[in-house]
Design an enzyme around this catalytic site. Structure first.
Site, PDB file in Angstrom:
ATOM      1  N   ASP A 408       0.865  -1.175   0.000  1.00 10.38           N
ATOM      2  CA  ASP A 408       0.000   0.000   0.000  1.00 10.38           C
ATOM      3  C   ASP A 408       0.907   1.232   0.000  1.00 10.38           C
ATOM      4  OD1 ASP A 408      -1.732   2.099   0.539  1.00 10.38           O
ATOM      5  OD2 ASP A 408      -2.956   0.933   1.935  1.00 10.38           O
ATOM      6  N   HIS A 409       0.894   1.966  -1.100  1.00 10.52           N
ATOM      7  CA  HIS A 409       1.837   3.076  -1.253  1.00 10.52           C
ATOM      8  C   HIS A 409       1.543   4.226  -0.288  1.00 10.52           C
ATOM      9  CE1 HIS A 409       5.193   4.859  -3.090  1.00 10.52           C
ATOM     10  NE2 HIS A 409       4.942   4.564  -4.350  1.00 10.52           N
TER      11      HIS A 409
END
Length: 435
Positions: A408-409
């Site tokens: 998850d950036h």
């Protein structure tokens, strides 16, 4: 005095559950901590234990969705009287009764003050006959068109009624998916308006066995909802190939040292240990994204994706960084066995900080796993295949395994994910470093 059996809150945010079946019948003896009934929540179906000794005097709610805290049965001494109940349904509040009366009653226009008293009486009788006819016609239409009703009320769970009021939805216009057409919370969330009877062609297709209709369980609905949430997250993937020569040798040595009754360790067990060791070194990956903050954990609770009868579940091996490979193997075997038997408890699925999804046993060489929110990363593991590699100018055949991390950036930067994956590769190629 008889003990009330109330629907418990089994997890944070739980507002209702669905009673699947009772494991005891009315009149049967019950012991404290003995399984009493099966409850389907949005995470898992599990057995709920009795909280008292005695006899199951009465089952108030045989099955279906029930609000947390609602009385569902009574346990007491044999022959003991139990309070009267209304089938698990909440009593109509004064406001609801008032609303029904207001909705049912049509305002009457006041007659003009003209004509004789006899004429006024005739007019009043005529209006009464017209009102009665209109009421009968409305009642007939309501019976034909409305969803299933009970004692003049639409059959709906307490939670469904509350949600409908909050959302401003006419609950009578919804189609119920619960037992006997009862409207449950999911029906209100979907806002599905009752539709006419299926077309003859669709009915024929179902009758001839061409269409299989499978009702979604609470677990499957939760999977659909959470994976939809995960798909909305901005993610990136990184992939590496790992030389599994040393890892496979270590596993063979561990198997050779097994004692009688011990669980045989697998590549997945070794991978769990290695990932746990890498997670405590890279806390940026060992994290949750909660919307307004990031939680980084000093311990590694590693979830293992398991294909169970009701759908994908992720039981958690706690403190995997502090356990030996043999201890992880024992925990994994016990959790997977209970998952496939549908015996997992809610506590088995909570608090995971990272997830591993391994499809190597199916011959899948490489794939991308979907995030398991709120976790910030998940590792997809493919099969180990003999492939040619070049070492020191010479072509050699080595067992290679592909690993792909999805991050998850919003919580994990590319460099953090790359460093974690490189550490996993190094520890698998030299597993002694992780022990």
């Amino acid at each position: 005095m008889a003990t009330e059996v109330k629907l418990p809150r089994l997890g944070q945010g739980m507002e209702s559950g669905t009673i699947v079946k009772w494991l005891k019948g009315e009149g049967e003896p019950v012991k404290k901590r003995e399984p009493l009934y099966e409850l389907d929540t949005d995470k898992v179906t599990q057995e709920v234990e009795a909280e008292a000794d005695g006899v199951l005097l009465k089952i108030v709610v045989p099955s279906g969705e029930v609000e947390v805290g609602r009385t569902i049965a009574f346990i007491g001494n044999e022959g003991e009287d139990v309070p009267s109940d209304n089938g698990g349904q909440p009593a109509e509040t004064k406001d609801e009764e008032t609303e029904k009366d207001e909705d049912a009653a049509e305002p009457h226009e006041q007659p003009e003050e003209e004509g004789s008293p006899a004429d006024e009486m005739d007019d009043e009788r005529e209006r009464g006959r017209q009102a009665a006819a209109a009421t009968a016609e409305a009642a007939t239409a309501a019976v034909a068109d409305a969803p299933v009703k009970q004692e003049g009320r639409v059959k709906a769970s307490p939670l469904a009624r509350r949600l409908a009021r909050e959302k401003g939805i006419d609950i009578a216009a919804l189609q119920g998916s619960g037992p006997e057409g009862r409207i449950v919370a999911e029906d209100v969330e979907r806002g599905v308006v009752a539709q006419p009877t299926a077309a003859p062609a669709a009915t024929l297709a179902a009758a001839t066995g061409e269409v299989e209709e499978i009702e979604l369980t609470s677990t499957r609905k939760t999977i659909a909802r959470r994976l939809t949430e995960a798909w909305q997250a901005p993610v990136f993937q990184l992939t590496l190939s790992v030389d599994m020569t040393r890892a496979l040798e270590l596993r063979e040595r561990l198997v050779a040292r097994l004692k009688e009754g011990e669980t045989k360790p697998t590549v997945s067990d070794l991978l769990t240990k290695v990932c746990a060791a890498a997670l405590v070194r890279h806390p940026a990956v060992n994290a949750h994204f909660t919307g307004d903050k990031i939680l980084r954990f000093p311990y590694a609770h590693v979830g293992i994706a398991v294909a169970a009868p009701n759908g994908l579940v992720v039981p958690v091996i706690r403190d995997a960084d502090r356990k030996t490979i043999q201890e992880i193997a024992a925990d994994r075997a016990e959790l997977v066995g209970r998952a496939r038997d549908g015996k997992l408890q809610l506590s088995d699925l909570q608090d995971g900080t990272f997830t591993i999804s391994n499809l190597g046993m199916f011959g899948i060489e490489q794939f991308i796993a979907v995030l398991n929110p709120p976790q910030a990363a998940i590792l997809a593991v493919g099969s180990t295949e003999e492939k040619p590699v070049v070492r020191d100018g010479q072509v050699e055949v080595r067992p290679l395994m592909s690993i792909t991390i999805t991050c998850d950036h919003r919580a994990v930067d590319g460099a953090d994910g790359a460093e974690f994956l490189r550490t996993v590769k190094e520890l698998l190629e030299e597993p002694a470093l992780a022990l």
